[in-house]
Scaffold this motif. Structure first.
Motif, PDB file in Angstrom:
ATOM      1  N   VAL A  89     -53.970   7.105  48.249  1.00 48.83           N
ATOM      2  CA  VAL A  89     -53.809   5.689  48.635  1.00 48.83           C
ATOM      3  C   VAL A  89     -54.952   4.984  48.021  1.00 48.83           C
ATOM      4  O   VAL A  89     -55.016   3.774  47.645  1.00 48.83           O
ATOM      5  N   ALA A  90     -56.160   5.589  48.386  1.00 42.51           N
ATOM      6  CA  ALA A  90     -57.462   4.853  48.127  1.00 42.51           C
ATOM      7  C   ALA A  90     -57.678   4.548  46.653  1.00 42.51           C
ATOM      8  O   ALA A  90     -58.067   3.838  46.163  1.00 42.51           O
ATOM      9  N   GLU A  91     -57.231   5.794  45.876  1.00 41.41           N
ATOM     10  CA  GLU A  91     -57.341   5.773  44.609  1.00 41.41           C
ATOM     11  C   GLU A  91     -56.708   4.342  43.805  1.00 41.41           C
ATOM     12  O   GLU A  91     -56.796   3.566  42.834  1.00 41.41           O
ATOM     13  N   GLY A  92     -55.378   4.306  44.339  1.00 41.31           N
ATOM     14  CA  GLY A  92     -54.377   3.242  44.024  1.00 41.31           C
ATOM     15  C   GLY A  92     -55.043   1.736  44.280  1.00 41.31           C
ATOM     16  O   GLY A  92     -54.793   0.850  43.480  1.00 41.31           O
ATOM     17  N   ASP A  93     -55.330   1.625  45.518  1.00 46.63           N
ATOM     18  CA  ASP A  93     -55.920   0.522  46.122  1.00 46.63           C
ATOM     19  C   ASP A  93     -56.986   0.034  45.192  1.00 46.63           C
ATOM     20  O   ASP A  93     -57.445  -1.163  45.022  1.00 46.63           O
ATOM     21  N   GLU A  94     -58.012   1.107  44.976  1.00 52.23           N
ATOM     22  CA  GLU A  94     -59.133   0.751  43.945  1.00 52.23           C
ATOM     23  C   GLU A  94     -58.916   0.098  42.785  1.00 52.23           C
ATOM     24  O   GLU A  94     -59.234  -0.973  42.232  1.00 52.23           O
ATOM     25  N   LEU A  95     -57.943   0.788  42.063  1.00 52.84           N
ATOM     26  CA  LEU A  95     -57.377   0.070  40.618  1.00 52.84           C
ATOM     27  C   LEU A  95     -56.565  -1.037  40.955  1.00 52.84           C
ATOM     28  O   LEU A  95     -56.908  -1.934  40.158  1.00 52.84           O
ATOM     29  N   GLU A  96     -56.052  -1.405  41.802  1.00 45.43           N
ATOM     30  CA  GLU A  96     -55.055  -2.718  42.273  1.00 45.43           C
ATOM     31  C   GLU A  96     -56.222  -3.661  42.398  1.00 45.43           C
ATOM     32  O   GLU A  96     -55.947  -4.640  41.700  1.00 45.43           O
ATOM     33  N   ALA A  97     -57.172  -3.548  43.159  1.00 47.42           N
ATOM     34  CA  ALA A  97     -58.235  -4.326  43.267  1.00 47.42           C
ATOM     35  C   ALA A  97     -58.754  -4.991  42.035  1.00 47.42           C
ATOM     36  O   ALA A  97     -59.060  -6.001  41.925  1.00 47.42           O
ATOM     37  N   LEU A  98     -59.039  -3.995  40.913  1.00 49.46           N
ATOM     38  CA  LEU A  98     -59.317  -4.287  39.774  1.00 49.46           C
ATOM     39  C   LEU A  98     -58.546  -5.017  38.962  1.00 49.46           C
ATOM     40  O   LEU A  98     -59.006  -6.256  38.302  1.00 49.46           O
ATOM     41  N   VAL A  99     -57.289  -4.811  38.675  1.00 51.24           N
ATOM     42  CA  VAL A  99     -56.454  -5.097  37.973  1.00 51.24           C
ATOM     43  C   VAL A  99     -56.144  -6.560  38.473  1.00 51.24           C
ATOM     44  O   VAL A  99     -55.542  -7.615  37.758  1.00 51.24           O
ATOM     45  N   ALA A 100     -55.642  -6.679  39.894  1.00 46.21           N
ATOM     46  CA  ALA A 100     -55.363  -8.087  40.432  1.00 46.21           C
ATOM     47  C   ALA A 100     -56.374  -9.080  40.149  1.00 46.21           C
ATOM     48  O   ALA A 100     -55.762 -10.302  40.137  1.00 46.21           O
ATOM     49  N   ALA A 101     -57.459  -8.732  40.009  1.00 51.67           N
ATOM     50  CA  ALA A 101     -58.495  -9.690  39.665  1.00 51.67           C
ATOM     51  C   ALA A 101     -58.445 -10.462  38.233  1.00 51.67           C
ATOM     52  O   ALA A 101     -59.350 -11.098  37.843  1.00 51.67           O
ATOM     53  N   GLN A 102     -57.898  -9.565  37.421  1.00 47.20           N
ATOM     54  CA  GLN A 102     -57.699  -9.668  35.867  1.00 47.20           C
ATOM     55  C   GLN A 102     -56.451 -10.792  35.428  1.00 47.20           C
ATOM     56  O   GLN A 102     -55.392 -10.232  35.933  1.00 47.20           O
ATOM     57  N   SER A 103     -56.567 -11.704  34.855  1.00 48.22           N
ATOM     58  CA  SER A 103     -55.450 -12.524  34.455  1.00 48.22           C
ATOM     59  C   SER A 103     -54.837 -12.289  33.264  1.00 48.22           C
ATOM     60  O   SER A 103     -53.811 -12.378  32.987  1.00 48.22           O
ATOM     61  N   ASP A 104     -55.590 -11.521  32.326  1.00 43.59           N
ATOM     62  CA  ASP A 104     -55.358 -11.050  31.035  1.00 43.59           C
ATOM     63  C   ASP A 104     -54.844  -9.578  30.959  1.00 43.59           C
ATOM     64  O   ASP A 104     -55.996  -8.916  30.854  1.00 43.59           O
ATOM     65  N   TRP A 105     -53.786  -9.286  31.010  1.00 46.19           N
ATOM     66  CA  TRP A 105     -53.089  -7.785  31.013  1.00 46.19           C
ATOM     67  C   TRP A 105     -52.921  -7.427  29.722  1.00 46.19           C
ATOM     68  O   TRP A 105     -52.370  -6.329  29.500  1.00 46.19           O
ATOM     69  N   THR A 106     -53.065  -8.358  28.826  1.00 50.76           N
ATOM     70  CA  THR A 106     -52.596  -7.937  27.281  1.00 50.76           C
ATOM     71  C   THR A 106     -53.739  -7.349  26.647  1.00 50.76           C
ATOM     72  O   THR A 106     -53.628  -6.924  25.312  1.00 50.76           O
ATOM     73  N   LEU A 107     -55.067  -6.945  27.237  1.00 48.83           N
ATOM     74  CA  LEU A 107     -56.158  -6.510  26.443  1.00 48.83           C
ATOM     75  C   LEU A 107     -55.531  -4.965  26.293  1.00 48.83           C
ATOM     76  O   LEU A 107     -55.099  -4.266  26.936  1.00 48.83           O
ATOM     77  N   PRO A 108     -55.816  -4.522  24.929  1.00 54.87           N
ATOM     78  CA  PRO A 108     -55.679  -3.245  24.400  1.00 54.87           C
ATOM     79  C   PRO A 108     -56.497  -2.115  25.173  1.00 54.87           C
ATOM     80  O   PRO A 108     -57.834  -2.372  25.323  1.00 54.87           O
TER      81      PRO A 108
END
Length: 257
Positions: A21-40
């Motif tokens: 759960v903690a591993e997923g939460d950590e990754l979510e905190a990172l990506v949720a703050a990023q507006s551009d998910w199209t980066l390769p």
């Protein structure tokens, strides 16, 4: 029960699940703050959105396998029909969703997987790809995959991926994957025992195997995890092998087929 030959019988679900759960939460905190998910990302053809979509699709498959095992046959048929393109097709379909919808689907799926893996009896098997698994193995497998795809995203964004003691589960999978590694390389599994000694993120040592084994691997736990998940080549790590079989293992090490 096949479990890919990965013996994780020593894993305690009550400790491993919070780590997942903690591993997923950590990754979510990172990506949720990023507006551009199209980066390769380092995975060819995959953007950040593809990486998250892949994790979400895998979580959905876990829920099918646990909740409606008979229906998992349809998942297997779909993957067989799509062949090597299957993961790419699922990732592309998810990446085409609006970012907010994909994020919510992944978030909800992760939470449901954690509940399902907590509730299922430890020895109750459920179908998976080419095998039958239990929660004892699926929990670290999901953690490993979350960490590995997270590594791709952290690297893409130029953010340091914090090394935590959760890596012990990934490293343990890597050690358990000795036979899988030789099988995938179409080589006989060595008969001699192995000793693996890894420096954990906070300076202590994680060790597996008899102390007097002549086939040995040592180095940093992080580098070992990067190697077995194919996020780093052997040359990019500080890992050292002693003995010809250990040397070959570092060349072919993996935790998935």
């Amino acid at each position: 029960m096949l479990d890919y030959g990965l013996d994780m019988s020593g894993v305690r679900r009550d400790l491993a699940l919070p780590a997942l759960v903690a591993e997923g939460d950590e990754l979510e905190a990172l990506v949720a703050a990023q507006s551009d998910w199209t980066l390769p990302t380092p995975a060819a053809g995959w953007t950040i959105a593809h990486q998250i979509a892949h994790l979400a699709a895998a979580d959905a498959n876990v829920l099918i396998a646990i909740r409606t095992p008979a229906a998992f046959e349809d998942v297997l048929k779909k993957v067989a029909a799509e062949g090597d393109r299957s993961a790419d097709l699922d990732a592309a379909a998810g990446a085409a969703e609006p970012r907010s919808e994909l994020l919510e689907r992944w978030r909800t799926g992760r939470a449901e997987v954690a509940v399902a893996l907590a509730d299922i009896p430890l020895r109750q098997g459920f179908p998976w790809f080419g095998s039958e698994l239990t929660a004892t193995l699926m929990v670290p497998l999901r953690l490993m995959e979350t960490w590995a795809h997270g590594q791709d995203i952290f690297e893409t964004l130029g953010v340091r991926h914090p090394a935590t003691d959760r890596l012990e589960y990934v490293a343990a999978l890597g050690v358990a994957g000795l036979g899988l590694s030789f099988y995938a390389a179409q080589l006989p599994t060595p008969a001699e025992p192995f000793r693996v000694e890894l420096k954990a993120p906070h300076g202590h040592t994680w060790a597996w195997g008899p102390e007097d084994a002549t086939q040995r691997i040592y180095g940093s736990a992080l580098d070992f995890c990067l190697r077995v998940t194919h996020r780093a080549s052997r040359a990019e790590t500080d890992l050292t092998a002693v003995g010809p079989d250990a040397d070959k293992w570092l060349d072919i090490a993996r935790v998935f087929l």
